[in-house]
Design an enzyme around this catalytic site. Sequence first.
Site, short mmCIF file in Angstrom:
data_model
loop_
_atom_site.label_atom_id
_atom_site.label_comp_id
_atom_site.label_asym_id
_atom_site.label_seq_id
_atom_site.Cartn_x
_atom_site.Cartn_y
_atom_site.Cartn_z
N CYS A 8 0.86 -1.18 0.00
CA CYS A 8 0.00 0.00 0.00
C CYS A 8 0.89 1.23 0.00
O CYS A 8 2.08 1.14 -0.30
CB CYS A 8 -1.00 -0.02 1.15
SG CYS A 8 -0.29 0.18 2.81
N ASN A 11 2.40 1.55 4.24
CA ASN A 11 2.64 0.29 4.95
C ASN A 11 2.32 0.38 6.43
O ASN A 11 3.01 -0.20 7.27
CB ASN A 11 4.09 -0.19 4.72
CG ASN A 11 4.33 -1.63 5.15
OD1 ASN A 11 5.40 -1.95 5.64
ND2 ASN A 11 3.37 -2.50 4.98
N CYS A 13 -1.48 0.74 7.22
CA CYS A 13 -2.91 0.43 7.34
C CYS A 13 -3.30 -0.82 6.56
O CYS A 13 -3.48 -1.89 7.15
CB CYS A 13 -3.76 1.62 6.87
SG CYS A 13 -3.61 3.11 7.86
N ARG A 14 -3.45 -0.68 5.26
CA ARG A 14 -4.01 -1.76 4.44
C ARG A 14 -3.08 -2.95 4.27
O ARG A 14 -3.48 -4.10 4.50
CB ARG A 14 -4.41 -1.23 3.05
CG ARG A 14 -5.51 -0.20 3.11
CD ARG A 14 -5.73 0.46 1.78
NE ARG A 14 -4.59 1.31 1.44
CZ ARG A 14 -4.43 1.92 0.27
NH1 ARG A 14 -5.33 1.77 -0.69
NH2 ARG A 14 -3.38 2.69 0.04
N SER A 15 -1.84 -2.71 3.84
CA SER A 15 -0.95 -3.86 3.57
C SER A 15 -0.57 -4.62 4.84
O SER A 15 -0.54 -5.86 4.82
CB SER A 15 0.27 -3.46 2.74
OG SER A 15 1.04 -2.47 3.37
N ASP A 127 -8.37 3.58 1.37
CA ASP A 127 -7.33 3.80 2.38
C ASP A 127 -7.96 4.33 3.66
O ASP A 127 -8.41 5.47 3.72
CB ASP A 127 -6.31 4.80 1.85
CG ASP A 127 -5.06 4.87 2.72
OD1 ASP A 127 -5.11 4.43 3.88
OD2 ASP A 127 -4.04 5.37 2.21
#
Length: 164
Positions: A8, A11, A13-15, A127
């Site tokens: 993401c 690095n 939140c999402r990933s 995001d």
Amino acid sequence: MISVLFVCLGNICRSPMAEAVFRHELMARGLEDVIKVDSAGTGDWHLGKVPHEGTRGLLDRHGISYEGMRARQVRLDDYDDYDYIVCMDTNNERDVRQMLGSRCDGHDKVFKFMDLLPERKTADVPDPYYTGNFEEVYELVSQGCARLLEKIAEQLQEAEPARS
């Protein structure tokens, strides 16, 4: 060993959420010695930081560990080290392809996470750093990680007779 890298922007939140969920599923199925997983960001703003408090809180509520996870940036050798480079949105995919250059030409190991969930008819995982909606991201990540694990499990089964 098969390897997966979730990517993401920062690095945090999402990933890392995808990495933690995927790792949790691997451990539940006893596949942690067969499939390696990591995450990275295209940007360098959060290097060395733990996942975002929203991601940590959500993972805690679901009993999913994020122990030892620290933000890092995508590196050139990631292309050689990972079989799947799964980007959380269109911009992340573009940036990864730009960072990795001609190595990506003609290869499909770099793709968008939402390609795993075509029925959702949305191009990107939103995001939550900006939207604040970590639950929505968790739902997408859980479904997509399950789908990716199915895909890899099929790949492992097809390869099994060749090893015999």
